[in-house]
Design a protein around this motif. Sequence first.
Motif, PDB file in Angstrom:
ATOM      1  N   GLN A 144       0.827  -1.475  -0.138  1.00  0.00           N
ATOM      2  CA  GLN A 144      -0.299  -0.273   0.115  1.00  0.00           C
ATOM      3  C   GLN A 144       0.252   1.626  -0.327  1.00  0.00           C
ATOM      4  O   GLN A 144       0.626   1.955  -0.780  1.00  0.00           O
ATOM      5  N   LEU A 145       2.292   1.089   0.936  1.00  0.00           N
ATOM      6  CA  LEU A 145       2.663   2.607   0.805  1.00  0.00           C
ATOM      7  C   LEU A 145       3.336   2.619  -0.963  1.00  0.00           C
ATOM      8  O   LEU A 145       3.183   4.314  -0.882  1.00  0.00           O
ATOM      9  N   MET A 146       4.147   1.812  -1.332  1.00  0.00           N
ATOM     10  CA  MET A 146       4.286   1.701  -2.830  1.00  0.00           C
ATOM     11  C   MET A 146       3.192   2.334  -3.699  1.00  0.00           C
ATOM     12  O   MET A 146       4.183   3.873  -4.586  1.00  0.00           O
ATOM     13  N   CYS A 147       2.514   2.208  -3.363  1.00  0.00           N
ATOM     14  CA  CYS A 147       1.096   2.597  -4.725  1.00  0.00           C
ATOM     15  C   CYS A 147       0.863   4.292  -3.821  1.00  0.00           C
ATOM     16  O   CYS A 147       1.319   5.245  -4.143  1.00  0.00           O
ATOM     17  N   ASP A 148       1.318   4.120  -2.809  1.00  0.00           N
ATOM     18  CA  ASP A 148       0.356   5.523  -2.249  1.00  0.00           C
ATOM     19  C   ASP A 148       2.109   6.748  -2.213  1.00  0.00           C
ATOM     20  O   ASP A 148       1.731   7.806  -2.511  1.00  0.00           O
ATOM     21  N   VAL A 149       3.148   6.590  -2.555  1.00  0.00           N
ATOM     22  CA  VAL A 149       4.653   7.182  -2.989  1.00  0.00           C
ATOM     23  C   VAL A 149       4.069   7.688  -4.584  1.00  0.00           C
ATOM     24  O   VAL A 149       4.393   8.365  -5.012  1.00  0.00           O
ATOM     25  N   LEU A 190      -6.652   5.784   3.241  1.00  0.00           N
ATOM     26  CA  LEU A 190      -6.817   5.180   4.577  1.00  0.00           C
ATOM     27  C   LEU A 190      -5.137   5.104   4.875  1.00  0.00           C
ATOM     28  O   LEU A 190      -5.243   5.171   6.313  1.00  0.00           O
ATOM     29  N   GLY A 191      -4.820   5.375   4.351  1.00  0.00           N
ATOM     30  CA  GLY A 191      -2.769   4.603   4.938  1.00  0.00           C
ATOM     31  C   GLY A 191      -2.354   3.104   5.776  1.00  0.00           C
ATOM     32  O   GLY A 191      -3.644   2.783   5.793  1.00  0.00           O
ATOM     33  N   PRO A 192      -1.632   3.263   6.117  1.00  0.00           N
ATOM     34  CA  PRO A 192      -1.521   1.684   6.408  1.00  0.00           C
ATOM     35  C   PRO A 192      -1.713   1.678   7.869  1.00  0.00           C
ATOM     36  O   PRO A 192      -1.535   0.225   8.701  1.00  0.00           O
ATOM     37  N   PHE A 193      -2.153   2.148   8.807  1.00  0.00           N
ATOM     38  CA  PHE A 193      -1.827   2.610   9.955  1.00  0.00           C
ATOM     39  C   PHE A 193      -3.304   2.302  10.493  1.00  0.00           C
ATOM     40  O   PHE A 193      -3.011   2.893  12.219  1.00  0.00           O
ATOM     41  N   TRP A 194      -4.239   2.129   9.839  1.00  0.00           N
ATOM     42  CA  TRP A 194      -5.615   2.059  11.059  1.00  0.00           C
ATOM     43  C   TRP A 194      -5.738   0.824  11.641  1.00  0.00           C
ATOM     44  O   TRP A 194      -5.065  -0.369  11.343  1.00  0.00           O
ATOM     45  N   LEU A 221       5.708   8.658  15.179  1.00  0.00           N
ATOM     46  CA  LEU A 221       5.793   6.972  14.961  1.00  0.00           C
ATOM     47  C   LEU A 221       3.853   6.946  15.958  1.00  0.00           C
ATOM     48  O   LEU A 221       3.274   6.977  16.151  1.00  0.00           O
ATOM     49  N   TYR A 222       3.190   5.543  14.797  1.00  0.00           N
ATOM     50  CA  TYR A 222       2.145   5.697  15.061  1.00  0.00           C
ATOM     51  C   TYR A 222       2.209   3.854  16.049  1.00  0.00           C
ATOM     52  O   TYR A 222       3.499   4.000  15.914  1.00  0.00           O
ATOM     53  N   GLU A 223       1.710   4.086  17.325  1.00  0.00           N
ATOM     54  CA  GLU A 223       1.546   2.864  18.099  1.00  0.00           C
ATOM     55  C   GLU A 223       2.074   2.001  18.021  1.00  0.00           C
ATOM     56  O   GLU A 223       3.054   1.207  18.459  1.00  0.00           O
ATOM     57  N   PRO A 230       3.984  17.051  11.493  1.00  0.00           N
ATOM     58  CA  PRO A 230       4.364  16.462  10.570  1.00  0.00           C
ATOM     59  C   PRO A 230       5.309  14.903  10.651  1.00  0.00           C
ATOM     60  O   PRO A 230       6.072  15.418  11.647  1.00  0.00           O
ATOM     61  N   TYR A 231       5.798  14.209   9.626  1.00  0.00           N
ATOM     62  CA  TYR A 231       6.369  13.237   9.969  1.00  0.00           C
ATOM     63  C   TYR A 231       6.429  11.845   8.486  1.00  0.00           C
ATOM     64  O   TYR A 231       5.746  12.072   7.720  1.00  0.00           O
ATOM     65  N   PRO A 232       7.719  11.574   8.469  1.00  0.00           N
ATOM     66  CA  PRO A 232       8.217  10.718   7.540  1.00  0.00           C
ATOM     67  C   PRO A 232       7.170   9.309   7.430  1.00  0.00           C
ATOM     68  O   PRO A 232       7.162   8.691   8.451  1.00  0.00           O
ATOM     69  N   VAL A 233       6.792   9.071   6.547  1.00  0.00           N
ATOM     70  CA  VAL A 233       6.454   7.973   6.262  1.00  0.00           C
ATOM     71  C   VAL A 233       7.874   6.758   6.054  1.00  0.00           C
ATOM     72  O   VAL A 233       8.704   6.851   5.933  1.00  0.00           O
ATOM     73  N   PRO A 234       7.279   5.645   6.906  1.00  0.00           N
ATOM     74  CA  PRO A 234       8.572   5.234   6.415  1.00  0.00           C
ATOM     75  C   PRO A 234       9.286   4.083   5.450  1.00  0.00           C
ATOM     76  O   PRO A 234       9.263   4.453   4.506  1.00  0.00           O
ATOM     77  N   TYR A 286       8.240  13.138   3.695  1.00  0.00           N
ATOM     78  CA  TYR A 286       7.111  13.131   5.249  1.00  0.00           C
ATOM     79  C   TYR A 286       6.298  13.964   4.303  1.00  0.00           C
ATOM     80  O   TYR A 286       5.034  14.041   3.820  1.00  0.00           O
ATOM     81  N   ARG A 287       4.712  14.103   5.460  1.00  0.00           N
ATOM     82  CA  ARG A 287       3.638  13.919   5.108  1.00  0.00           C
ATOM     83  C   ARG A 287       3.618  15.157   6.269  1.00  0.00           C
ATOM     84  O   ARG A 287       3.690  15.268   7.189  1.00  0.00           O
ATOM     85  N   PRO A 288       2.617  15.966   5.693  1.00  0.00           N
ATOM     86  CA  PRO A 288       2.382  16.968   6.394  1.00  0.00           C
ATOM     87  C   PRO A 288       1.238  16.673   7.571  1.00  0.00           C
ATOM     88  O   PRO A 288       0.641  15.284   7.861  1.00  0.00           O
ATOM     89  N   ALA A 289       1.601  17.288   9.081  1.00  0.00           N
ATOM     90  CA  ALA A 289       0.451  17.513  10.533  1.00  0.00           C
ATOM     91  C   ALA A 289      -0.789  16.643   9.763  1.00  0.00           C
ATOM     92  O   ALA A 289      -1.749  17.819   9.631  1.00  0.00           O
ATOM     93  N   HIS A 290      -1.374  16.114  10.525  1.00  0.00           N
ATOM     94  CA  HIS A 290      -2.830  15.449   9.561  1.00  0.00           C
ATOM     95  C   HIS A 290      -3.307  14.502  11.181  1.00  0.00           C
ATOM     96  O   HIS A 290      -2.417  13.780  11.976  1.00  0.00           O
ATOM     97  N   ILE A 291      -4.685  14.313  10.924  1.00  0.00           N
ATOM     98  CA  ILE A 291      -5.224  13.832  12.133  1.00  0.00           C
ATOM     99  C   ILE A 291      -6.121  12.161  11.058  1.00  0.00           C
ATOM    100  O   ILE A 291      -7.181  13.344  10.026  1.00  0.00           O
ATOM    101  N   HIS A 292      -6.487  11.434  11.310  1.00  0.00           N
ATOM    102  CA  HIS A 292      -6.945  10.309  10.641  1.00  0.00           C
ATOM    103  C   HIS A 292      -8.513  10.492  11.040  1.00  0.00           C
ATOM    104  O   HIS A 292      -8.798  10.162  12.398  1.00  0.00           O
ATOM    105  N   LEU A 293      -9.476   9.719  10.240  1.00  0.00           N
ATOM    106  CA  LEU A 293     -10.956   9.533  10.498  1.00  0.00           C
ATOM    107  C   LEU A 293     -11.377   8.826   9.752  1.00  0.00           C
ATOM    108  O   LEU A 293     -11.517   9.012   8.839  1.00  0.00           O
ATOM    109  N   SER A 326       3.853  13.464   0.477  1.00  0.00           N
ATOM    110  CA  SER A 326       4.663  12.313   0.045  1.00  0.00           C
ATOM    111  C   SER A 326       3.586  11.402  -0.382  1.00  0.00           C
ATOM    112  O   SER A 326       4.182  10.504  -1.024  1.00  0.00           O
ATOM    113  N   VAL A 327       2.875  11.462  -0.101  1.00  0.00           N
ATOM    114  CA  VAL A 327       1.231  10.362  -0.198  1.00  0.00           C
ATOM    115  C   VAL A 327       0.567  10.984  -0.895  1.00  0.00           C
ATOM    116  O   VAL A 327      -0.751  10.649  -1.794  1.00  0.00           O
ATOM    117  N   PHE A 328       0.619  12.577  -1.443  1.00  0.00           N
ATOM    118  CA  PHE A 328      -0.714  13.057  -2.016  1.00  0.00           C
ATOM    119  C   PHE A 328      -1.818  13.824  -1.480  1.00  0.00           C
ATOM    120  O   PHE A 328      -2.813  13.212  -1.957  1.00  0.00           O
TER     121      PHE A 328
HETATM  122  C1  BEZ Z   1      -0.305   7.707   7.467  1.00  0.00           C
HETATM  123  O1  BEZ Z   1      -0.735   8.753   7.057  1.00  0.00           O
HETATM  124  O2  BEZ Z   1      -0.742   7.037   8.129  1.00  0.00           O
HETATM  125  C2  BEZ Z   1      -0.143   7.166   5.899  1.00  0.00           C
HETATM  126  C3  BEZ Z   1      -0.392   7.138   4.432  1.00  0.00           C
HETATM  127  C4  BEZ Z   1       0.221   6.758   3.505  1.00  0.00           C
HETATM  128  C5  BEZ Z   1       0.799   6.073   3.654  1.00  0.00           C
HETATM  129  C6  BEZ Z   1       1.623   6.080   4.735  1.00  0.00           C
HETATM  130  C7  BEZ Z   1       1.301   6.932   6.440  1.00  0.00           C
END
Ligand code: BEZ
Length: 302
Positions: free
Chosen positions: A86-91, A119-123, A177-179, A211-215, A232-239, A265-267
């Motif tokens: 999924q992360l490869m698709c994201d970048v 969604l991203g990979p951390f739900w 980092l996510y938990e 903000p944080y970098p994706v792995p 890097y990704r901008p500061a965000h909260i997922h819902l 980094s993931v548009f």
């Molecule tokens: C995230 O925001 O958690 C995320 C989204 C896409 C790729 C990696 C992380």
Amino acid sequence: MGVSGINGQSFATEPETALGQDFTSLVIQSMGPNTDPRLRHVISSFIQHIHDFARDVRLTTDEWMLGVQMINRAGQMSSDKRNEGQLMCDVIGLESLVDAITYEEAVKAHRPLTASAILGPFWRSDTPTRPNGSTITFDTATDAVVAYMYGEVTSADTGLPLANAVVDVWQCSTNGLYEQQDPAQREHNLRGKFVTDSNGKYSFYCIRPTPYPVPDDGPAGHLLSLMDRHAYRPAHIHLIVEAAKHKPVTTQIFDAESKYLDDDSVFAVKEALKVNFVPRQGDPEAKFELQYNVSLAVDPKA
Ligand code: BEZ
Ligand code: FE
């Protein structure tokens, strides 16, 4: 093709003409009659595009094998805590593109809808439900700033509040980092589900995101560095917000003051998803607050 004989063996004297559209048609037409029509359409188009791509860039065997190895490595690295495919698709923007197509279809039928995002990979599917007004931040990092988030969930078609809607939220800590990535955080830190009250309202304490970098230690990170891009990704909260008889929405909200809004980094950034944290008065628990209302489409099939 010319052939010359040496010691009884045959060798091509000139390269085979690169296989053309007849070859692609042959591959597409090899599907049997029992293939599901939608699947036939999707796979036919996929084969057509990937053959055209190979012809277009004159893909060599060595280059193709590098791609295969990257996909294999992504599979080997993936687990219930990490989704490298999924992360490869994201970048390369694929998850965001698919999200945009899906949202475009949804707004044809319903307005005004809360915009979706990837969604991203951390739900996590096993996030605990917590009482409204409680917190998702435990052992809060010393550099974290606590914020109070609240809002209302309504039906897009009627504008009426939706009771018993579930607001599932997750965010990473200030170390990026996510938990589930960080043994130092307690399980389910910075995530929780909140059920709206009879007025459709939810509320909780969280941290103002950073903000944080994706792995970047796997093939997705390798791809980013090959493309000379940051992670890097901008500061965000997922819902994820869901309610009976409505279509769920998966989204992210972005702090309008964050870095990387223009080069996520993931548009995933959309104008409609930028939010403003404002100073919170009279609450020793939180420095900022954020109101975020969510509007869900009625599900015609429900
Ligand atoms: C995230 O925001 O958690 C995320 C989204 C896409 C790729 C990696 C992380
Ligand atoms: Fe995230």
